[in-house]
Every structure is written in C-alpha cells, then in structure tokens.
Design a protein around this motif. Structure first.
Motif, PDB file in Angstrom:
ATOM      1  N   ARG A 231       8.834 -27.212 -56.571  1.00 29.09           N
ATOM      2  CA  ARG A 231       9.150 -25.800 -56.320  1.00 29.09           C
ATOM      3  C   ARG A 231       7.987 -24.904 -56.732  1.00 29.09           C
ATOM      4  N   LEU A 232       7.394 -25.188 -57.877  1.00 32.74           N
ATOM      5  CA  LEU A 232       6.235 -24.412 -58.306  1.00 32.74           C
ATOM      6  C   LEU A 232       5.072 -24.584 -57.334  1.00 32.74           C
ATOM      7  N   ARG A 233       4.923 -25.779 -56.807  1.00 33.18           N
ATOM      8  CA  ARG A 233       3.844 -26.059 -55.851  1.00 33.18           C
ATOM      9  C   ARG A 233       3.975 -25.170 -54.621  1.00 33.18           C
ATOM     10  N   ALA A 234       5.189 -25.042 -54.079  1.00 34.77           N
ATOM     11  CA  ALA A 234       5.399 -24.215 -52.889  1.00 34.77           C
ATOM     12  C   ALA A 234       5.008 -22.763 -53.166  1.00 34.77           C
ATOM     13  N   GLU A 235       5.389 -22.265 -54.352  1.00 33.42           N
ATOM     14  CA  GLU A 235       5.034 -20.884 -54.697  1.00 33.42           C
ATOM     15  C   GLU A 235       3.534 -20.737 -54.908  1.00 33.42           C
ATOM     16  N   LEU A 236       2.928 -21.737 -55.536  1.00 34.33           N
ATOM     17  CA  LEU A 236       1.494 -21.661 -55.804  1.00 34.33           C
ATOM     18  C   LEU A 236       0.687 -21.713 -54.507  1.00 34.33           C
ATOM     19  N   LEU A 237       1.098 -22.519 -53.549  1.00 33.41           N
ATOM     20  CA  LEU A 237       0.403 -22.571 -52.264  1.00 33.41           C
ATOM     21  C   LEU A 237       0.445 -21.221 -51.564  1.00 33.41           C
ATOM     22  N   ARG A 238       1.620 -20.569 -51.606  1.00 31.01           N
ATOM     23  CA  ARG A 238       1.728 -19.230 -51.005  1.00 31.01           C
ATOM     24  C   ARG A 238       0.827 -18.238 -51.731  1.00 31.01           C
ATOM     25  N   PHE A 239       0.818 -18.325 -53.046  1.00 30.20           N
ATOM     26  CA  PHE A 239      -0.011 -17.415 -53.840  1.00 30.20           C
ATOM     27  C   PHE A 239      -1.495 -17.611 -53.524  1.00 30.20           C
ATOM     28  N   LEU A 240      -1.955 -18.862 -53.469  1.00 37.45           N
ATOM     29  CA  LEU A 240      -3.362 -19.132 -53.204  1.00 37.45           C
ATOM     30  C   LEU A 240      -3.766 -18.660 -51.811  1.00 37.45           C
ATOM     31  N   ALA A 241      -2.896 -18.885 -50.829  1.00 37.36           N
ATOM     32  CA  ALA A 241      -3.203 -18.443 -49.464  1.00 37.36           C
ATOM     33  C   ALA A 241      -3.298 -16.921 -49.398  1.00 37.36           C
ATOM     34  N   THR A 242      -2.365 -16.231 -50.058  1.00 38.48           N
ATOM     35  CA  THR A 242      -2.368 -14.765 -50.049  1.00 38.48           C
ATOM     36  C   THR A 242      -3.604 -14.218 -50.750  1.00 38.48           C
ATOM     37  N   SER A 243      -3.943 -14.782 -51.921  1.00 36.17           N
ATOM     38  CA  SER A 243      -5.106 -14.285 -52.662  1.00 36.17           C
ATOM     39  C   SER A 243      -6.408 -14.571 -51.914  1.00 36.17           C
ATOM     40  N   ARG A 244      -6.472 -15.705 -51.214  1.00 33.53           N
ATOM     41  CA  ARG A 244      -7.671 -16.001 -50.418  1.00 33.53           C
ATOM     42  C   ARG A 244      -7.820 -14.998 -49.283  1.00 33.53           C
ATOM     43  N   ASP A 245      -6.722 -14.702 -48.597  1.00 33.04           N
ATOM     44  CA  ASP A 245      -6.787 -13.735 -47.492  1.00 33.04           C
ATOM     45  C   ASP A 245      -7.170 -12.348 -48.013  1.00 33.04           C
ATOM     46  N   ARG A 246      -6.642 -11.961 -49.172  1.00 32.28           N
ATOM     47  CA  ARG A 246      -6.977 -10.653 -49.747  1.00 32.28           C
ATOM     48  C   ARG A 246      -8.454 -10.594 -50.109  1.00 32.28           C
ATOM     49  N   ARG A 247      -8.961 -11.670 -50.715  1.00 31.31           N
ATOM     50  CA  ARG A 247     -10.370 -11.677 -51.108  1.00 31.31           C
ATOM     51  C   ARG A 247     -11.279 -11.606 -49.887  1.00 31.31           C
ATOM     52  N   GLU A 248     -10.950 -12.336 -48.833  1.00 32.84           N
ATOM     53  CA  GLU A 248     -11.768 -12.303 -47.618  1.00 32.84           C
ATOM     54  C   GLU A 248     -11.720 -10.925 -46.969  1.00 32.84           C
ATOM     55  N   ARG A 249     -10.545 -10.290 -47.022  1.00 34.97           N
ATOM     56  CA  ARG A 249     -10.432  -8.947 -46.451  1.00 34.97           C
ATOM     57  C   ARG A 249     -11.278  -7.942 -47.233  1.00 34.97           C
ATOM     58  N   LEU A 250     -11.260  -8.047 -48.565  1.00 33.84           N
ATOM     59  CA  LEU A 250     -12.059  -7.140 -49.385  1.00 33.84           C
ATOM     60  C   LEU A 250     -13.549  -7.390 -49.166  1.00 33.84           C
ATOM     61  N   ASP A 251     -13.945  -8.652 -49.033  1.00 33.64           N
ATOM     62  CA  ASP A 251     -15.358  -8.952 -48.770  1.00 33.64           C
ATOM     63  C   ASP A 251     -15.806  -8.359 -47.435  1.00 33.64           C
ATOM     64  N   MET A 252     -14.957  -8.482 -46.429  1.00 32.97           N
ATOM     65  CA  MET A 252     -15.300  -7.938 -45.119  1.00 32.97           C
ATOM     66  C   MET A 252     -15.402  -6.415 -45.162  1.00 32.97           C
ATOM     67  N   CYS A 253     -14.475  -5.773 -45.853  1.00 31.25           N
ATOM     68  CA  CYS A 253     -14.531  -4.312 -45.967  1.00 31.25           C
ATOM     69  C   CYS A 253     -15.798  -3.875 -46.686  1.00 31.25           C
ATOM     70  N   GLY A 254     -16.187  -4.657 -47.716  1.00 28.09           N
ATOM     71  CA  GLY A 254     -17.409  -4.312 -48.424  1.00 28.09           C
ATOM     72  C   GLY A 254     -18.634  -4.441 -47.544  1.00 28.09           C
ATOM     73  N   GLN A 255     -18.696  -5.471 -46.727  1.00 25.45           N
ATOM     74  CA  GLN A 255     -19.835  -5.661 -45.837  1.00 25.45           C
ATOM     75  C   GLN A 255     -19.915  -4.573 -44.773  1.00 25.45           C
ATOM     76  N   LEU A 256     -18.748  -4.094 -44.322  1.00 28.32           N
ATOM     77  CA  LEU A 256     -18.720  -3.076 -43.271  1.00 28.32           C
ATOM     78  C   LEU A 256     -18.713  -1.649 -43.815  1.00 28.32           C
ATOM     79  N   GLY A 257     -18.665  -1.508 -45.139  1.00 28.59           N
ATOM     80  CA  GLY A 257     -18.637  -0.180 -45.734  1.00 28.59           C
ATOM     81  C   GLY A 257     -17.320   0.538 -45.555  1.00 28.59           C
ATOM     82  N   LEU A 258     -16.232  -0.213 -45.406  1.00 29.38           N
ATOM     83  CA  LEU A 258     -14.918   0.388 -45.204  1.00 29.38           C
ATOM     84  C   LEU A 258     -14.230   0.647 -46.544  1.00 29.38           C
ATOM     85  N   HIS A 259     -13.282   1.583 -46.522  1.00 29.71           N
ATOM     86  CA  HIS A 259     -12.540   1.945 -47.727  1.00 29.71           C
ATOM     87  C   HIS A 259     -11.586   0.813 -48.116  1.00 29.71           C
TER      88      HIS A 259
END
Length: 371
Positions: A231-259
C-alpha cells in the motif's frame, strides 16, 4: 522468497528476492559499495551465507567492513585482492574464486549471496593482461549472473544463489570506454533488478544515491511484498511521479522565463526532502522502513532556502522512528508483524500510523513551519 536489503528505496519499490541478479550501477562516490554492504548486513538468517569479493587496499577494506559491523558475521566470507600488492593474475581471478566459493557454500546453506564489488576493477585487470584473457570480463560477468537463481534441492527444499554486481560507471555515458561498454552490455540483459545511482543526488547529500524515480516503471509489486508495504508502495509511486512532473514543469518554466507559483517551488523543495528520506547510512528493519516511508508521504517539509544536510535528515529519521516506538507502543508492536498481517489489517495499521505521525507534525525541526 523475499531477501531483506536494509534499503528503504528498495523495500518500498522493488524488494529483492532470493535468487535475483542485482545490479548497482552509477558513477563513483554515489554510495554503491555502501548499499552493497548494507545488503550484506541485512542477511541475518543462519541459513544464508555471504561471499563478498572486492579489489581495494586491505586496510581500507577492513575499515569499511568494520564500520558496518560485517566482520562479526560468522557466515561472511571475504575474497580479496589488493591492487597495490597483488599481481595482475590474482586480480583477474578474483571473481572466479568468489563464484567457486559461493558454489561450494550452496551445498551447506539454503541461500547464498555473492557480492562482486566492483566489476570495473576486474574488467581493468582483464584488459591489462599481457595476453588475451582466457575468458573476457564480459563473458565472466554474464556467467556469474547466469549462475544465480533458485532451484529445488534433492531434499525437496529450495536453494538459491543471489548475485549482486557493483559497476562503477555511468552506463548512459556516451563516452564510456569500450571494455566497460561491453561489460554493461553483457550484464544488463541478465539483471532482474538494476539500481541506478545518481551523481546529482549524491551532490545534495543523499547517500546511497539510489535514483528512486528510475523504479517508477518497476511494474506490479512482487507477491512476497508485505501488504502494508504494498500500500505504501502505491502511494510512493504516485508521489514520485507527481514530484517528477512538477520538477520538469518548473525547469521548463525557468528555461522559458515563465512565471512560477511560489507554492510550486515550495512543494518541489518539500519533495526533495521526502526523497532524501529514502536514503540512509545504515540498514533499517521493515518496521523502520514503514515509518520512514509514511513520514515521507504525510509530512510537508517547509522551504528554508536550502536542502537540509545529511545529518539533519538522519536525525529526523531517527527521531520519527523513536516517536512511533516510544509514544505509540501498540502501533509499533503491530508493525513488528507487518509481514504476516492481512490486507485489511495492513489498511488499519497504515491509517493509524498516518494519524500518529500527523499528531506529531510540529515535533520535528524539518516539519515545523517558521513563524
């Protein structure tokens, strides 16, 4: 049958099984040998024999094994070659000798763990031989990994050989030396589990620097994983996927100069601390793994301007485990039996663990908001 690893990221996402072929792969100084030695330390069963093969100066190896308490293990056999004093032939023959010893021990033990630390030194020794090696490093590594597995003994019981291979290079490096590229190509198809170690995590003080996000595509949990950890594994997989997507989105915004929203930056910083909790300097029991995993999932770690140090993370890990153990003894007792609990009992225990942790959310420096 599950093989205890002592590694939170492994127990959470892809627990080892007896007879597995395991790879520890990554650049130098990312904690691969430390992780391999934690795997050795976790083998507490009297039916398990461990063969640890290493090429490094004798004094350094003894100090390293002594710090981990491994020299007191009566079931541990160390096969060693000193690159400063031993001849090239001895260094080349090291893994063959270790495999022979492991094969002999199979007759007297239900499970044998063979750790080859590391294969780069062996490959270099093979490459430096004056004449062509009778067996190339790539062939030897493939043969050692193929020897692993579980079989039924003549008495009707199960016997298993687990092989863990440490490879001290970045397998994705396009400039990897040809003999190391051949080594990886021979090993990779045989691996049941491959743990990738990340230099960026190591630079942030996360050691061993196991890249948990590489395990997102690990597939369904193995049948031998305890229901609560599943059960913890299922939650952790969701957490890791969400945090990875957030980090990639922030990196892209930084490269493009977006807010970017301040809350996104704080959530990303909190997720970095949560991922750091999956690494630790000493092996952990399954109840401790469950508590640390749950803490990574339920707590928010406020942003104070920089990543907390390894010492601060380690102190938090110890404090959160001690809090559950000392303030919630019945819950701690239930966690001792998490491998035998039913799915319904696991659900109830996990809910109680989450509530207990949240009740102490302001007791720790890393989770206490600044006023």
């Amino acid at each position: 049958t599950r093989s205890m690893s002592g590694l939170t990221a492994v127990e959470a996402l892809l627990p080892f099984g007896e007879g597995h072929r395991i790879g520890f792969v990554g650049p130098p100084t990312t904690g691969k040998s430390t992780a391999a030695q934690m795997l050795v330390a976790a083998q507490s069963s009297k039916d398990t024999a461990v063969v640890y093969a290493a090429q490094r100066p004798r004094a350094a190896l003894e100090a390293q094994l002594g710090r981990g308490g491994l020299l007191d293990n009566p079931n541990l056999t160390v096969v060693h070659a000193d690159p400063n004093t031993d001849c090239l032939g001895a260094r080349y023959l090291l893994p063959f000798c270790a495999l022979h010893v492991a094969d002999q021990l199979r007759a007297r033990h239900r499970h044998v763990l063979l750790v080859l630390d590391d294969l780069v030194a062996f490959g270099q020794a093979a490459a430096e031989l004056g004449a062509p090696a009778p067996v190339t490093a790539a062939q030897a590594v493939a043969a050692a990994l193929d020897a692993a597995g579980a079989v039924e003994s003549a008495e009707g019981g199960a016997q298993a050989l687990t092989v863990a291979a440490v490879m001290d290079f970045d397998h994705e490096d396009v400039e990897l030396a040809p003999h190391l590229r051949d080594l990886w190509r021979s090993a990779e198809p045989s691996l049941d589990v491959c743990l990738a170690f990340d230099l960026r995590l190591a630079a942030d003080g996360v050691l061993p620097a196991i890249d948990a996000e590489r395990l997102l595509a690990a597939g369904p949990p193995p049948a031998y994983q305890a229901p609560l950890l599943r059960r913890l594994r299922a939650e952790l997989l969701r957490f890791l996927a969400t945090s990875r997507d957030r980090r990639e989105r922030l990196d892209m915004c930084g490269q493009l100069g977006l807010h970017t929203e301040p809350q996104d930056a704080e959530d990303a910083a909190s997720a970095r601390v949560a991922r750091a909790l999956l690494a630790h300097a000493a092996g952990r029991t399954l109840p401790e793994v469950a508590v640390v995993m749950a803490a990574a999932l339920v707590f928010h770690f406020p942003l104070y301007g920089r990543q907390p140090s390894r010492v601060a993370v380690a102190q938090f890990q110890e404090a959160v485990v001690a809090t559950v153990r000392d303030h919630h003894p019945r819950l701690w007792e239930a966690l001792q039996y998490l491998e035998t609990t039913s799915d319904e009992e696991a659900r109830a225990t996990l809910a109680a663990l989450g509530q207990a942790l949240l009740a102490h959310r302001f007791d720790f420096r890393l989770t206490r908001p600044e006023i």
